[in-house]
Scaffold this active site. Sequence first.
Site, short mmCIF file in Angstrom:
data_model
loop_
_atom_site.label_atom_id
_atom_site.label_comp_id
_atom_site.label_asym_id
_atom_site.label_seq_id
_atom_site.Cartn_x
_atom_site.Cartn_y
_atom_site.Cartn_z
N HIS A 259 0.82 -1.21 0.00
CA HIS A 259 0.00 0.00 0.00
C HIS A 259 0.86 1.26 0.00
O HIS A 259 1.85 1.36 0.70
CB HIS A 259 -1.04 0.00 1.11
CG HIS A 259 -0.54 0.12 2.52
ND1 HIS A 259 -0.30 1.34 3.12
CD2 HIS A 259 -0.26 -0.81 3.45
CE1 HIS A 259 0.10 1.13 4.36
NE2 HIS A 259 0.15 -0.16 4.59
N GLU A 303 -5.16 2.08 2.29
CA GLU A 303 -5.17 0.85 3.11
C GLU A 303 -5.41 1.20 4.56
O GLU A 303 -6.13 0.52 5.28
CB GLU A 303 -3.84 0.11 2.94
CG GLU A 303 -3.81 -1.27 3.59
CD GLU A 303 -3.33 -1.29 5.03
OE1 GLU A 303 -3.35 -2.36 5.64
OE2 GLU A 303 -2.95 -0.23 5.58
N HIS A 423 2.89 3.49 13.11
CA HIS A 423 1.87 4.53 13.00
C HIS A 423 2.25 5.83 13.72
O HIS A 423 1.38 6.54 14.20
CB HIS A 423 0.51 4.01 13.49
CG HIS A 423 -0.14 3.08 12.49
ND1 HIS A 423 -1.34 2.49 12.70
CD2 HIS A 423 0.29 2.67 11.28
CE1 HIS A 423 -1.64 1.73 11.64
NE2 HIS A 423 -0.67 1.83 10.78
#
Length: 492
Positions: A259, A303, A423
């Site tokens: 992605h 994604e 993240h």
Amino acid sequence: MKITSSVVLLSFASLACAQDSRQSRKPLVDSNSLRRTIKSSNLLKHARKFVEFSKLSNGTRVFGSAGHTATTDYLKRVLDATGYYDTELQTFPYLFSTGTASLSANGTTFTTGYLSYAPSGDVTAPLVVVNDLGCNASDYPAAVAGSIALVLRGVCPFGEKVARAGAAGAVGAIVYNNLDGSVPGGTLGEISRPEIGPYVPAGTLSGIDGTALVALINGGTEVVGDFHVEAINEERLSSNVFATTKLGDHDNVIVAGGHSDSVVAGPGINDDGSGTMGILEVALQLPKWRVNNAVRFAFWTAEEFGLIGSEYYISHLPEEERQKIALYLNFDMIASPNTAFFIYSGVNEPAGSIHIHETFEEHYVGKIRTALTPFGTGSDYRPFLDVGIPSGGLFTGAGGIMTEEQAGWWNAQAGVAYDVCYHQACDGIANLNVSAWELNTRGAAHTIATYARSLDGIPRPRVSVPARNLKLADLSYEERLHQACSHEVSVI
Ligand SMILES: *[C@@H]1O[C@H](CO)[C@@H](O)[C@H](O)[C@H]1NC(C)=O
Ligand SMILES: *[C@@H]1O[C@H](CO)[C@@H](O)[C@H](O)[C@H]1NC(C)=O
Ligand SMILES: *[C@@H]1O[C@H](CO)[C@@H](O)[C@H](O)[C@H]1NC(C)=O
Ligand SMILES: *[C@@H]1O[C@H](CO)[C@@H](O)[C@H](O)[C@H]1NC(C)=O
């Protein structure tokens, strides 16, 4: 004019023919040769580009941002330049939401979470406690009008509570947790709930802070809050990028994907820069050879918002076209710093998937131990598996914790996340295990080369699957978020 143009057409046509025959005189791809071309120095060149792209949008390559568009433009441009592929952008809109919320009251600034889809606003008003769980109109006292409603979490969705507060005339709504801590990743779930009421600026508080404020207010103190919500809610266009070899059997296509987007919080150089750039580099080396079976490199958008790009592709592909996809290979996070060497297990998956995991394993023999891990719902393999396409892939771990046993296998740190920057803003070049990245990209090269030569071991044609079997297709936005990349997202 006419004559000139047909002469031009003719010469283009013969040029194309000459190129095709030159392409098809190339040697047939083989794993060892392709693997040898994969160099970490080339991977790092792409990584420096990706970091530059993220700087176009304040350190993120989230879908639809300038940093993401620069990423997809780059992928298409460098693949077009090879002349070896037919490339395609598949562009579509999807709703994007991000924001921050802050509350000051009783002389304190509280840690406050944003609820996705809540509108922006800047209000100063008394905090009024809502009765029960705020799931019924009758729970909202008249004093809520012109005030900030303080509601306990539970039973009905955040979105319903915020809309009911809006219907009661509140100027803001704060949902406090029914556990001590804060609410991770809350969302109003639906874009609007006109049947209940208008959304008002909204956020979340920890259970500890919320119950303390409620006790203060119920004790008779008037508490005025300064509540500030800054949000962006908008439809954004972004694209899947595809590059399919001109050569090879187009009725037997190998799809390799990763992605192209990151989360809002950071540049996503491991997640999923590593997989994207890994297969990009394989795609840039492959043109030295010819292939028996066509190879399609796929770079999925959004994604991180719930497998949106891969699901869009599969759900818009007629069954006849799906049947031409022999297998799918997924590369999402292949250079995590506290590195696990996971290969997705084909056990209990569509026929051919075990053959794929065994093909990946061949690459690591004598190099490093690998471990099989089950597929979940966390990456772009899901829509392929859901329509019966045999799949496989590599994964070096995300926010999960490395066990003692694994740390022994991989000379890594037990009790620490596989990717401590998962993240986060720190998912940059320094977050990569570069040698693992090179090793795993060679693993991708091995598997792609093997199947580009021969699909022995992969059932062809595949037994037909129901026309619509997509598990994600009917999920709402927040459910998709919940499915993607083990995001913690809550609706209630
Ligand atoms: C840019 O990112 C930083 C943190 O990475 C954040 O504090 C800041 O608010 C962001 N600015 C904008 C305009 O988004
Ligand atoms: C309040 O709402 C909940 C959930 O919608 C419902 O189950 C309950 O019966 C309602 N209670 C009252 C008193 O209306
Ligand atoms: C409100 O302020 C008082 C005085 O500073 C403080 O003692 C109390 O803990 C505060 N309560 C809350 C819920 O913030
Ligand atoms: C980085 O990857 C190599 C394999 O290329 C591995 O041997 C090493 O243990 C990894 N480093 C960490 C810290 O996990």
